[in-house]
Structures are given as C-alpha cells and as structure tokens.
Write a protein that holds these residues in place. Structure first.
Motif, PDB file in Angstrom:
ATOM      1  N   GLU A   1      42.764  90.516  44.811  1.00 30.21           N
ATOM      2  CA  GLU A   1      43.915  90.718  45.686  1.00 30.21           C
ATOM      3  C   GLU A   1      43.915  92.177  46.143  1.00 30.21           C
ATOM      4  N   PRO A   2      44.441  92.439  47.341  1.00 33.12           N
ATOM      5  CA  PRO A   2      44.410  93.816  47.848  1.00 33.12           C
ATOM      6  C   PRO A   2      45.251  94.774  47.008  1.00 33.12           C
ATOM      7  N   TYR A   3      44.760  95.987  46.902  1.00 31.27           N
ATOM      8  CA  TYR A   3      45.474  97.078  46.255  1.00 31.27           C
ATOM      9  C   TYR A   3      46.757  97.389  47.035  1.00 31.27           C
TER      10      TYR A   3
ATOM     11  N   ALA B   1      36.649 100.026  45.425  1.00 31.90           N
ATOM     12  CA  ALA B   1      37.534  98.973  45.941  1.00 31.90           C
ATOM     13  C   ALA B   1      38.555  98.521  44.900  1.00 31.90           C
TER      14      ALA B   1
END
Length: 121
Positions: A11-13, A35
């Motif tokens: 999942e995105p930061y 990432a």
C-alpha cells in the motif's frame, strides 16, 4: 486516538503512517528499501522461523498459530524489548506495523497489533 495501525507494504506510503516498522522476518518481494519508507525493520518481533514455516499462512491453523505466537511474544526477550520500544514510540507518534501477507486477517501483524493495544490499555 489509535496509536497502532496496520498496513501492507504494497500500500502507498502516507505521512500519517508516522513511525513505519516492517515486522516481517523476510524482506517482501518486489519492494525496494527506498519505496518502503521504513523507520525500522524489526525482524526480531516476527514469529520464529519454525513457527512461520509451520503456519504457512493456513487460515485453519490460525487459532493455534495465535496461541503459539503470543507465547513467543511473552517469553522471547528480543520480542519483549521491541514491544516496549514500540509502546514508547506510540506515545510520541502513530506507529504503523508494516507487513507483506496477502491475508489481512490471518497473519501475525493482526496478533501483534492486538497485543500492543491490549498492553496499552
């Protein structure tokens, strides 16, 4: 205010994640260290290799896995010390427990978060 959060590494930061700590023993496939946006990689709080391999992400073994992992959390000094550190950090900022498992219900991150919240109360 929730002090502990769960998030898959894929999942995105988000800045709201606060202190992001990977709690898996193995590095997740396909993710670079940049990432991942991690503050820490706490391999020592993950289930032992033996327990991880025995469980094999089999939902039918989850209740037994839970009991065995909780026993490790209560008896392994490395795990006990990391839990204490995460509690201290959670008083300063949100702590996001980052994991790679596909099953977001039957995994050690869920158990660890519940244990962290139980001890905090």
């Amino acid at each position: 205010m929730d002090r502990f959060h769960l998030k898959r590494i894929y999942e995105p930061y988000a800045i709201e994640d606060g202190y992001r700590v990977l709690i898996d023993r193995l590095w997740p496939r396909g993710i670079s260290k940049d990432a991942a946006h991690l503050a820490d990689w706490a391999k020592g709080v993950a289930p032992s290799n033996e327990l991880r391999q025995w469980f094999g992400h089999d939902p039918n073994k989850f209740l037994d896995f839970r009991e065995k992992y909780l026993n490790e959390l209560h008896t392994d000094i490395i795990k006990i010390n990391k839990i204490a550190e995460l509690h201290r950090l959670a008083h300063i900022m949100p702590v996001t427990l980052v994991f790679a498992a596909k099953d977001s219900i039957h995994n050690h991150a869920v158990i660890l978060k519940e244990e962290l919240e139980r001890v905090t109360k």
